[in-house]
Structure formats: structure tokens, C-alpha cells
Design an enzyme around this catalytic site. Structure first.
Site, PDB file in Angstrom:
ATOM      1  N   GLU A  92      -8.949  -0.101   4.876  1.00 13.33           N
ATOM      2  CA  GLU A  92      -7.675  -0.228   5.585  1.00 13.33           C
ATOM      3  C   GLU A  92      -7.958  -0.332   7.067  1.00 13.33           C
ATOM      4  OE1 GLU A  92      -4.577   2.645   4.830  1.00 13.33           O
ATOM      5  OE2 GLU A  92      -5.118   2.802   2.711  1.00 13.33           O
ATOM      6  N   GLU A 115      -7.737   8.760   0.917  1.00  8.42           N
ATOM      7  CA  GLU A 115      -7.548   9.639   2.085  1.00  8.42           C
ATOM      8  C   GLU A 115      -7.191  11.082   1.718  1.00  8.42           C
ATOM      9  OE1 GLU A 115      -4.765   7.866   4.803  1.00  8.42           O
ATOM     10  OE2 GLU A 115      -6.153   6.287   5.370  1.00  8.42           O
TER      11      GLU A 115
HETATM   12  C1  BG6 Z   1      -2.976   5.064   5.624  1.00 10.38           C
HETATM   13  C2  BG6 Z   1      -2.460   5.104   4.209  1.00 10.38           C
HETATM   14  O1  BG6 Z   1      -3.214   6.345   6.065  1.00 10.38           O
HETATM   15  O2  BG6 Z   1      -2.141   4.527   6.582  1.00 10.38           O
HETATM   16  C3  BG6 Z   1      -1.439   4.029   3.861  1.00 10.38           C
HETATM   17  O3  BG6 Z   1      -3.530   5.061   3.302  1.00 10.38           O
HETATM   18  C4  BG6 Z   1      -0.474   3.872   5.000  1.00 10.38           C
HETATM   19  O4  BG6 Z   1      -0.791   4.383   2.670  1.00 10.38           O
HETATM   20  C5  BG6 Z   1      -1.262   3.459   6.238  1.00 10.38           C
HETATM   21  O5  BG6 Z   1       0.560   2.979   4.762  1.00 10.38           O
HETATM   22  C6  BG6 Z   1      -0.397   3.168   7.437  1.00 10.38           C
HETATM   23  O6  BG6 Z   1       0.415   4.277   7.731  1.00 10.38           O
HETATM   24  P1  BG6 Z   1       1.985   4.141   7.853  1.00 10.38           P
HETATM   25  O7  BG6 Z   1       2.465   5.529   7.890  1.00 10.38           O
HETATM   26  O8  BG6 Z   1       2.213   3.377   9.082  1.00 10.38           O
HETATM   27  O9  BG6 Z   1       2.457   3.410   6.623  1.00 10.38           O
END
Ligand code: BG6
Length: 462
Positions: free
Chosen positions: A365, A160
């Protein structure tokens, strides 16, 4: 789904490993920022303690039925100061993880850099502001390609980049003047693209049978109304938040609207003439898509010159006068942390990227952050099951539309440290028994979503 479709799950080093300074690991930007907040929430010191539980955790992945695991190497575990001596104990750890995965029939999908730049590179070179960091990354990537050749076949240079550059603390931008901060940000973004390209080229040269692609924080923005200016605003929000970078990775140059914006903002990026060939040569093999939510925008007029970016609801969702302003989409429900849940948006964004870039894609993700409650040793996370089920359906529909998708790796495999909101916000299939300040016993407890995903994978592969 086909047999060769990867059913996986995801994590990243600083969020899952712990052992932040064990066996020679160097401090990272992620450690530095987490320690600043450690009076408020959990930090990186122990996280989910995967460093000491990796065998047990991989056994759980096997039981879950995963055929792939997307995770990152910590650059500072392998090269503590980023560009100096190699820490053999760091390589030993990732050897053990990769071998254990392969032994269990799980394909390792490795990210080289997930928000955790070695802090020494910040102290010595101001991180991505300098080309030193670009060449340090190229060297680190080459060390990993040589060492894991034959065992790791799927690589992502950065996680990202397009989101990371918007967040000052992830880039170590400590500039109070917003114009100067942006001048630095755009230069850093360019350097990261160059580092990405050098890694892609090295991968293709050193391990021709491996595949490499960028992990993008996808955005899908709806216009607030059908007014033509709102439609344009929505499109420009996607362009400035994500498309400009995919286009840089795909074509080796920035799109014209991006260059025009730099001129409007009076920002000059220093590029060397020889960079062009490197950037143009670097053809990705796939696009890794991270998807959580969608956005909504309206036109944000200005009578004046295009000014600095304005902070939105959070640092990543900035508004830009003359272009777009973000607002809530009243047609969507949000998670308890404010992410607007939208499976249809995933179908749309996959179609959009496939039409534009014609690259095979994988979801690296996708998931729901929630405060899970442990009741009589169980976690009834039906909300997560519902979220994942609807997003998998959206993937299936996108594939019927013709999109080439070769895997789905929801975030996260087990509970881990949120990127900036501690340990209360959980995403995993497995509950890790700790909270922000009490490490408890770090016991792994399968959630209802674990059994649901296990059953789903079994059915899909049978
Ligand atoms: C993504 C990242 O943007 O979102 C992760 O690659 C991150 O590292 C995930 O954990 C979820 O976001 P957050 O802030 O809820 O942990």
C-alpha cells in the site's frame, strides 16, 4: 525494473466489495463500525460494489497493465460466523475473482484478514481476547490454503496488525478504563501474532511453493532535534508502533524493551508454553510494507511512573510519557488529510527494514487520499501522479541501495471506502461515481493517474 517485478494495485474486501449481507455473508466488525457512522458517511453496504462489477473492474486492471492485484478475502463471506459452516457461495465468489485475474495474467496477492473480523466471534468470544479466535483463524487459513492451492501463491495473514491493535473500534475494545483497555490490547496483539504464526506454518506445510508474509503499517520517525533524547524518542516510537511486531514475526519473541514496558505498565500477557515453538517456527518469506507518510517525535519526559498511552492527533498516533511525543515535521508538506508526504522516508524505511530483517519486500500500500473533482467526465489528479512518481523513484533508489524489492502495489486500484472517512477521500486510479449518500450509477471513470500509471508500467516492462 526487472520483468518479474510486480506492478500492482491494492484494495480490501470491506472497502471495495459491498454486498455486505448477500449470498450468506456474515456481519463483520468493519460493518458494525461503519453502520454506527452511516448517518455521517458511506458505509460498507455497497462500497464500490466490486461484488457485482468484478469482471468490469478486472478488465480495467488488465487495461491498466497490472501484473498483480493485492486484495483480501472476507473471512465472514467464507465462514459467516467465523468458525462454523463454510459458505460455498463465498468461496464461489473468490473462485470467480481469482480465476478472472489468472485468465488476465494478473497474480493474486491475498490477505486473509483486513480489519473485518466476523462479528459473531466478537459476540461469542470477545474476538481476539480469546484463543478461540486464534484457532478459528487457523482453520479459516487452512480452508483457504487447501481451496486455492495452485492458484494463489502469495499470502498475507493479517493486514497491519500493528496499526489495527491501536484502534479500539477495530479490536472491539469497549473498555473505558485506559489501563484495562491496554491490558486487553496487548493480549489481543499476542493472540494475533500466534494466529499469524499458525497460518505461516500451515501455509508452508500445505503449499510449500507458496509464499507468506506480514503486511506491516510501516513507520519512520524523525527526531525533532539532534538532542540525544529526541533521537531515542524517535527510535522508540518506531519500536512501539511497528518494529516490536516485525521482530516478533521474525524471531518468535518480543524484544526486551517491549517486555520491560509491559513490566512498567504492570501488564501480563497470558502465553502457553507450547506457543513458543509455534512462533519460532513461523519464518516469513517476505515482508509486505504499507507506507503513506512519516512521523516526527520529541522526548516526552516524566517524573512519575510510565503511565497510560495518550491519544495523539488521531488514535493510531499515541504519545507515551517517558518515551515519545509526536509533532508535525516542519520540513514536510501534508496532504489535505494531514499525512506528511515524504518519498525519502520510503527509501529510508526500506533500507532500515532490509538491513534489520533481510527479507525480500513488496510495497502493498502507498497512495494519496484526496477529494477528487469530476470535471467534464475527467479527473485531473496531477497531485496523485506526483505523489506516486516520487514514491516509485524512492523505491528505485532503495533498490540501487541494495534493498530486495519485488513489487509495488499502490493503494488503491479503484476508488473505495476509506477505512474510517467515508467515500469522499479517494485513492484510486479509477473514479467510482458515487458519493457518501448518493449511489448514482457507480460508473467507473479512468482518472489522469490511470493513463499515467498505464504508460509507466508499459515503459518499465518494455
Ligand atoms: C491503511 C489500510 O492503513 O490505510 C487501508 O490498510 C486504508 O485499509 C489505508 O484504507 C488508507 O487509510 P484511510 O483511512 O485513508 O482509508
Amino acid at each position: 525494473m526487472k520483468q518479474d517485478f510486480f506492478w500492482g494495485a491494492s484494495s480490501s474486501a470491506f472497502q471495495i466489495e459491498g454486498a455486505w449481507n448477500e449470498d450468506g455473508k456474515g456481519k463483520t466488525v468493519a460493518d458494525y463500525n461503519a453502520f454506527k457512522r452511516s448517518h455521517l458517511q458511506a458505509d460498507t453496504k455497497v462500497a464500490s460494489d466490486f461484488y457485482h462489477h468484478y469482471k468490469e473492474d478486472i478488465a480495467l486492471m488488465k487495461e491498466l497493465g497490472l501484473t498483480a492485484y493485492r486484495f483480501s478475502f472476507s473471512w465472514a463471506r467464507i465462514i459467516p460466523d467465523g468458525d462454523g459452516e463454510i459458505n460455498s457461495k463465498g468461496l464461489d465468489f473468490y473462485d470467480a475473482v481469482v480465476d478472472e485475474l489468472l485468465k488476465n495474467g494478473i497474480e493474486p496477492l491475498v490477505t486473509l484478514y483486513h480489519f473485518d473480523l466476523p462479528y459473531s466471534l466478537v459476540e461469542r468470544f470477545n474476538g481476539w481476547a480469546s484463543r478461540e479466535t486464534v484457532y478459528a483463524f487457523e482453520r479459516y487459513a487452512k480452508i483457504c490454503f487447501a481451496h486455492f492451492n495452485g492458484r494463489v501463491k502469495y499470502w498475507q495473514p493479517h493486514n497491519e496488525q500493528n496499526l489495527m491493535v491501536r484502534v479500539d473500534e477495530r479490536m472491539n475494545i469497549e473498555e473505558n478504563d485506559p489501563q484495562k483497555a491496554d491490558e486487553l490490547r496487548f493480549q489481543m496483539d499476542y493472540h494475533m501474532s500466534l494466529a499469524h504464526a499458525l497460518a505461516v506454518n500451515a501455509c508452508h506445510q500445505m503449499i510449500p511453493d507458496a509464499k507468506i508474509g506480514a503486511a506491516i503499517s510501516s513507520t519512520m520517525t524523525y527526531p525533532k532535534s539532534n538532542k540525544p533524547h529526541d533521537v531515542w524518542a524517535a527510535r522508540m516510537n518506531d519500536n512501539f508502533k511497528s518494529n516490536y511486531l516485525i521482530e516478533m514475526h521474525v524471531t518468535g519473541d518480543y524484544p526486551q524493551y517491549y517486555l520491560n514496558y509491559l513490566t512498567q505498565r504492570n501488564i501480563t500477557i497470558l502465553r502457553f508454553p507450547e506457543d513458543k515453538a509455534i512462533l519460532q517456527q513461523a519464518k516469513m518469506d517476505f515482508l509486505a510494507v504499507n507506507y503513506y507518510r512519516t512521523l516526527c517525535a520529541e522526548y516526552y519526559p516524566t517524573d512519575e511512573q510510565i503511565g497510560v498511552r495518550e491519544r495523539g492527533a488521531n488514535e493510531v498516533d499515541f504519545h507515551q510519557r517517558g518515551y515519545f511525543k509526536l509533532l508535525a515535521n516542519e520540513n514536510l508538506k501534508a496532504s489535505e488529510y494531514g499525512a506528511q508526504i515524504d518519498p525519502m522516508g520510503l527509501r529510508l524505511v526500506l533500507n532500515d527494514y532490509y538491513e534489520k530483517y533481510r527479507l525480500p519486500m513488496i510495497i502493498m500500500e502507498n497512495g494519496l487520499g484526496a477529494v477528487d473533482v469530476l470535471e467534464d467526465g475527467k479527473i485531473h489528479d496531477h497531485y496523485r501522479i506526483d505523489y506516486l512518481q516520487r514514491h516509485i523513484e524512492a523505491c528505485q533508489l532503495a533498490m540501487e541501495d541494495g534493498v530486495m524489492l519485488f513489487g509495488y502495489c499502490p493503494w488503491s486500484v479503484i476508488d473505495l471506502l476509506s477505512s474510517h472517512q467515508g467515500f469522499k477521500k479517494r485513492y484510486g486510479f479509477v473514479y467510482v461515481n458515487r458519493d457518501d449518500f448518493d449511489l448514482k450509477d457507480l460508473k467507473r471513470i479512468k482518472k489522469d493517474s490511470f493513463y499515467w500509471y498505464q504508460n509507466f508500467i508499459q515503459q518499465s516492462l518494455s
